[in-house]
Design an enzyme around this catalytic site. Structure first.
Site, mmCIF file in Angstrom:
data_model
loop_
_atom_site.group_PDB
_atom_site.id
_atom_site.type_symbol
_atom_site.label_atom_id
_atom_site.label_comp_id
_atom_site.label_asym_id
_atom_site.label_seq_id
_atom_site.Cartn_x
_atom_site.Cartn_y
_atom_site.Cartn_z
ATOM 1 N N GLU A 12 50.943 99.871 8.921
ATOM 2 C CA GLU A 12 51.380 101.005 9.746
ATOM 3 C C GLU A 12 51.552 100.624 11.221
ATOM 4 O O GLU A 12 51.732 101.504 12.077
ATOM 5 C CB GLU A 12 50.368 102.153 9.630
ATOM 6 C CG GLU A 12 50.395 102.813 8.262
ATOM 7 C CD GLU A 12 49.107 103.548 7.913
ATOM 8 O OE1 GLU A 12 48.046 103.200 8.472
ATOM 9 O OE2 GLU A 12 49.155 104.438 7.062
ATOM 10 N N HIS B 188 44.487 105.803 14.412
ATOM 11 C CA HIS B 188 44.875 106.475 13.168
ATOM 12 C C HIS B 188 43.713 106.479 12.189
ATOM 13 O O HIS B 188 43.036 105.469 12.015
ATOM 14 C CB HIS B 188 46.079 105.770 12.536
ATOM 15 C CG HIS B 188 46.305 106.181 11.108
ATOM 16 N ND1 HIS B 188 46.596 107.477 10.755
ATOM 17 C CD2 HIS B 188 46.241 105.489 9.949
ATOM 18 C CE1 HIS B 188 46.719 107.547 9.439
ATOM 19 N NE2 HIS B 188 46.502 106.358 8.924
ATOM 20 N N HIS C 233 41.873 109.081 8.633
ATOM 21 C CA HIS C 233 42.061 110.149 7.648
ATOM 22 C C HIS C 233 40.866 111.115 7.729
ATOM 23 O O HIS C 233 40.138 111.269 6.746
ATOM 24 C CB HIS C 233 42.165 109.576 6.232
ATOM 25 C CG HIS C 233 43.248 108.555 6.047
ATOM 26 N ND1 HIS C 233 43.374 107.792 4.902
ATOM 27 C CD2 HIS C 233 44.271 108.168 6.862
ATOM 28 C CE1 HIS C 233 44.412 106.973 5.020
ATOM 29 N NE2 HIS C 233 44.974 107.169 6.205
ATOM 30 N N HIS D 111 49.017 112.328 4.270
ATOM 31 C CA HIS D 111 48.493 111.067 4.769
ATOM 32 C C HIS D 111 47.242 111.240 5.653
ATOM 33 O O HIS D 111 46.137 111.006 5.197
ATOM 34 C CB HIS D 111 49.612 110.329 5.514
ATOM 35 C CG HIS D 111 49.247 108.951 5.917
ATOM 36 N ND1 HIS D 111 50.151 108.013 6.336
ATOM 37 C CD2 HIS D 111 48.044 108.339 5.984
ATOM 38 C CE1 HIS D 111 49.520 106.895 6.619
ATOM 39 N NE2 HIS D 111 48.235 107.079 6.424
#
Ligand SMILES: [Zn+2]
Length: 270
Positions: free
Chosen positions: A75, A94, A96, A158
């Site tokens: 990514e 980034h 989750h 995502h």
């Protein structure tokens, strides 16, 4: 901050993402800008719990490996797309986080309008959801339209992505997105969040710009609250909207609703 200080901070934030349960397995990735075209990054396929200064890598703006033994994560293109378009950005984080990711995977629009004044100052009036796209160039293209006007997004099916002047600011923005997602989710039990009146947005966006929070903040203050509100969907709408990343299921819901209405009309005539 020196390169060394930056690397130590990147390690600390990586481990914090794991400690807070915002990543599992090899999830999550972090980068910070060393110079205009040089970035320090977490390597791929490594738990954020195991990140230390020895396994960090360095890449250029094209994603080429410049230092370290690990490999760049898949990514990375998302991070570089942000740096390319925002010279005020020094770090991208980034992960989750569960509540934010729950909204991102359900096509929820709970964060599309503001419901806490302080959050408008820190983060802007909405946290949009980037539509789902396959990893790689498609995911990068899906993100690009959101980069200039926002400092954090959900990514459909995502997770969440935040950026800022430095690692601390990017991390705090991600933390705030997760906090807002948690509050919005809990508020659902008592009817969902009551959104701030549109009239509150102007002064809040002005305060955001005055706080020197970067180019997205400056742009929102210039564009005015009307432009911001106009692009956000109406809350609690009776008509199902096509949620980002979930077109087929939402179309099915709309189709079912239309079918139901037709059956009602036919039933009345029988
Ligand atoms: Zn991810």
């Amino acid at each position: 901050m020196t390169g060394r200080g930056l690397r130590a901070e990147l390690v600390a934030v990586s481990q914090e993402l794991h400690r807070r349960g915002w990543v599992a397995n090899h999830d999550g990735n972090l980068t910070a800008r060393l110079t205009a075209d040089r970035f320090v990054a977490t390597p791929t396929a490594t738990s954020k719990r195991r990140i230390d200064e020895r396994n960090l890598i360095e890449v250029d703006g094209a994603g080429k490996l410049l230092g370290g033994t690990g490999k760049p994560f898949g990514e990375l293109g998302l991070h570089l797309a942000i740096y390319q378009r925002r010279d005020d950005v020094g770090a991208v984080v980034h992960a989750h986080p569960p509540y934010a990711t729950a909204l991102a995977v359900s096509g929820s629009q709970l964060l599309e309008r503001p419901f806490i004044a302080e959050a408008v100052v820190s983060l802007g009036p909405r946290v949009p959801t980037v539509p789902f796209a396959l990893p790689g160039a498609a995911a990068r293209e899906a993100l690009v339209p959101f980069v200039a006007d926002h400092d954090a997004v959900l990514i459909a099916n995502h997770g969440a992505l935040a950026w800022g002047a430095d690692l601390e600011q990017a991390y705090l923005r991600l933390e705030l997105v997760e906090h807002l997602a948690r509050i919005a989710t809990l508020a659902q039990a008592t009817g969902g969040p009551a959104y701030l009146p549109d009239s509150a947005l102007g002064p809040l966006l002005e305060a955001r710009s005055k706080a020197g929070l970067g180019k997205a903040a400056d742009r929102a203050a210039t564009a005015g609250p009307r432009a911001v509100v106009a692009c956000a969907p109406a809350p609690h709408s009776d008509v199902p909207t096509i949620a980002p990343g979930r077109p087929s299921s939402d179309r099915a819901r709309v189709a079912a609703l239309i079918r139901e209405e037709i059956m009602k009309v036919l039933g009345d005539r029988r």
